[in-house]
Enzyme design. Structure first.
Site, short mmCIF file in Angstrom:
data_model
loop_
_atom_site.label_atom_id
_atom_site.label_comp_id
_atom_site.label_asym_id
_atom_site.label_seq_id
_atom_site.Cartn_x
_atom_site.Cartn_y
_atom_site.Cartn_z
CG ASP A 42 -0.23 -0.17 2.51
OD1 ASP A 42 1.00 -0.36 2.47
OD2 ASP A 42 -0.88 -0.11 3.57
CG HIS A 246 20.49 3.47 -20.53
ND1 HIS A 246 19.39 3.41 -21.35
CD2 HIS A 246 21.10 4.63 -20.84
CE1 HIS A 246 19.35 4.49 -22.12
NE2 HIS A 246 20.38 5.25 -21.83
CG ASP A 263 24.11 10.08 -18.23
OD1 ASP A 263 23.49 11.10 -17.89
OD2 ASP A 263 23.94 9.52 -19.34
CG ASP A 274 20.95 13.87 -19.96
OD1 ASP A 274 21.75 13.22 -19.27
OD2 ASP A 274 20.44 13.44 -21.01
CG HIS A 353 25.12 6.67 -27.58
ND1 HIS A 353 25.34 8.01 -27.66
CD2 HIS A 353 26.09 6.18 -26.76
CE1 HIS A 353 26.38 8.34 -26.91
NE2 HIS A 353 26.87 7.24 -26.36
CG HIS A 357 18.40 13.07 -25.64
ND1 HIS A 357 17.92 13.83 -24.60
CD2 HIS A 357 19.47 12.41 -25.14
CE1 HIS A 357 18.66 13.60 -23.52
NE2 HIS A 357 19.62 12.76 -23.82
CG HIS A 364 15.57 10.38 -23.64
ND1 HIS A 364 15.69 9.03 -23.57
CD2 HIS A 364 16.80 10.86 -23.31
CE1 HIS A 364 16.93 8.70 -23.22
NE2 HIS A 364 17.62 9.80 -23.04
CD GLU A 387 23.50 11.83 -24.56
OE1 GLU A 387 23.85 10.91 -23.83
OE2 GLU A 387 22.36 12.32 -24.56
CE1 TYR A 391 29.87 5.07 -23.33
CE2 TYR A 391 29.44 5.10 -25.70
CZ TYR A 391 29.28 5.66 -24.45
OH TYR A 391 28.53 6.80 -24.31
NE ARG A 409 26.54 9.00 -21.75
CZ ARG A 409 26.47 7.76 -21.30
NH1 ARG A 409 27.01 6.77 -22.00
NH2 ARG A 409 25.89 7.49 -20.15
CD GLU A 411 23.95 13.63 -21.61
OE1 GLU A 411 24.23 12.79 -20.73
OE2 GLU A 411 22.87 13.66 -22.21
N1 GLY Z 1 20.84 9.87 -19.33
C1 GLY Z 1 20.21 9.46 -20.49
C2 GLY Z 1 20.82 10.06 -21.66
O1 GLY Z 1 21.88 10.64 -21.56
O2 GLY Z 1 20.26 10.07 -22.72
MN MN Z 2 21.33 12.43 -22.60
MN MN Z 3 22.72 11.53 -19.87
#
Ligand code: GLY
Ligand code: MN
Ligand code: MN
Length: 443
Positions: A42, A246, A263, A274, A353, A357, A364, A387, A391, A409, A411
């Site tokens: 609950d 992720h 991240d 982000d 990737h 975005h 996103h 970003e 890798y 990465r 970003e």
């Molecule tokens: N943290 C998700 C991305 O960078 O798209």
């Molecule tokens: Mn991102």
């Molecule tokens: Mn990110």
């Protein structure tokens, strides 16, 4: 009312007025609040309003529905929400209630949510078109059909059932893509808090701690700055965990000699930041780490540099692909002709990737990336992330051992301005030199 709450309702009114201009005459737009989700038995997950509902209402309670009615004689905004309830309010907090909602939200009418089925057919009556995003909530889809069928069944009594349905979300999402000054201010605040959080994590890093210790530093900075929640699950990935895009387990040890990829970004007043930074646990990059890092950094800086109105959405991505492919060839991780490696997608073993975005109320964020069948051009007021990453899988036997298990990465969040762009997240160190200088100051 607190000033930020007033601003939120004023912003929502502005958004509704803009949406009304896009709606056809004799129409109604319907949208619902998010539902509260059970976490266990609950207890529930912390409530977070549906992004479009928030954008158009500023209202953050569950069990609510909004109807925007457009007629030649004028527009009408009707809210259904939970009624005042003394017992419920003792247990779970104050409810606005329909009476107070009218004034606070600058709307025309508000009714108890329990009267939804009874009142909605009359509100829809006379609308040729219903704007409603079908497919998000099966139970609500059924109810909307029920309201329309109610009108169909009563046409002989003069009821006017709608003749067309249109998805509402493309209209709202196109609006959400363009941030006004007040929204940029909130996004800058989210960016500043998140930047401080990243610095705090860098300063706390040391051999023997666990990834979650750095997540705790992030959380501390977010929450103590008034941003109760991250905009997405924070990624704190030490060593080869950084190669899992992720990764959110955040439960492995930090080791001298390894990099940590963080991240993370907070959500402030419903707007996201982000940010990704990658730094050495020891405070010093190794030769191999620095070599790969500098390729990612070069790709990121060049891509950001290209962003201005008129440039196509995929141009920064293409730049990152080119710089990363060239860099990997230079270091011997890829072999062959650059053009052919790009055409064959050889870089995807290391960079799988896209470069970014849209960013806004959702991490996103909403909004199309295409105009017709082409990538759309950037326009002032859009916010995108940039970003790129490299890798090197720990299992990649095609490259020398010294490169394996390195994941990087970088970003940042970039606002498109009239003449170019502005990086909202500039306050976190980014070059290896800047990062090493900050970490040299650790106690
Ligand atoms: N943290 C998700 C991305 O960078 O798209
Ligand atoms: Mn991102
Ligand atoms: Mn990110």
């Amino acid at each position: 009312m607190k000033a930020d709450t007033e601003l939120r309702f004023a912003q929502a009114k502005k958004h509704r007025q803009a949406l009304f201009k896009k709606l056809k005459n004799n129409s109604v737009a319907l949208l619902s609040a998010a539902t509260l989700k059970t976490r266990s038995h609950d207890t529930e997950y912390s409530y977070r309003q549906h992004s479009d509902f928030y954008y158009l209402s500023g209202f953050v309670e569950d069990q609510a529905m909004l109807a925007l009615i457009k007629r030649p004689a004028g527009n009408k905004v009707v809210l259904f929400c939970q009624p005042k309830d003394k017992t419920k309010e003792i247990w779970s907090g104050i409810l606005t209630g329909p009476d107070a909602a009218v004034g606070q939200l600058h709307i025309d009418e508000a009714w108890p949510i329990g009267e939804l089925d009874q009142r909605m057919p009359a509100l829809i009556d006379g609308s040729e078109r219903v704007y409603y995003s079908i497919g998000q909530d099966a139970a609500l889809d059924t109810r909307v059909s029920m309201w329309v069928n109610d009108l169909r069944a009563r046409t002989r009594q003069g009821a006017r059932a709608p003749v067309q349905f249109e998805m509402l979300d493309p209209l709202v999402h196109e609006m959400r893509l363009f941030k006004d000054a007040a929204e940029v201010k909130l996004m800058q605040k989210a960016a500043d808090i998140s930047a401080r959080a990243h610095c705090r994590a860098m300063l706390a890093a040391r051999d023997g701690l666990y990834e979650y210790h750095l997540e705790a530093e992030l959380q501390h900075e977010f929450i103590s700055s008034g941003a109760r929640f991250p905009a997405y699950n924070s990624i704190v990935a030490a060593g080869a965990n950084a190669c899992i895009l992720h990764y959110i387990e955040n439960n492995k040890p930090l080791r001298d000699g390894d990099l940590v990829l963080i991240d993370a970004g907070c959500e402030y007043e419903y707007y996201a930041a982000d940010i990704t930074r990658t730094f050495p646990v020891s405070g010093k990059f190794s030769k191999e780490q620095k070599a790969l890092y500098d390729i990612v950094l070069k790709a990121q800086l060049k891509a950001i540099d290209a962003i201005k109105p008129g440039v196509a959405w995929d141009e920064p991505h293409n730049i990152t692909v080119r710089v990363i492919t060239e860099g990997l060839v230079e270091l011997g991780l890829l072999k062959g002709n650059i053009k052919k490696l790009i055409a064959d997608g050889a870089y995807r073993d290391f960079y799988m990737h896209r470069a970014g975005h849209w960013l806004g109320i959702d991490v996103h964020d909403a909004g199309s990336y295409l105009k017709g069948d082409k990538w759309r051009p950037y326009e002032a007021g859009m916010v995108t992330t940039i970003e790129p990453g490299i890798y090197v899988s720990p299992d990649n036997k095609k490259v020398a051992k010294k490169w394996r298990g390195i994941g990087i990465r970088i970003e940042d969040d970039v606002l498109v301005t009239r003449n170019g762009n502005r990086v909202l997240t500039h306050a976190v160190p980014k070059t290896t030199k800047e990062i090493e200088a900050l970490m040299a100051g650790r106690q």
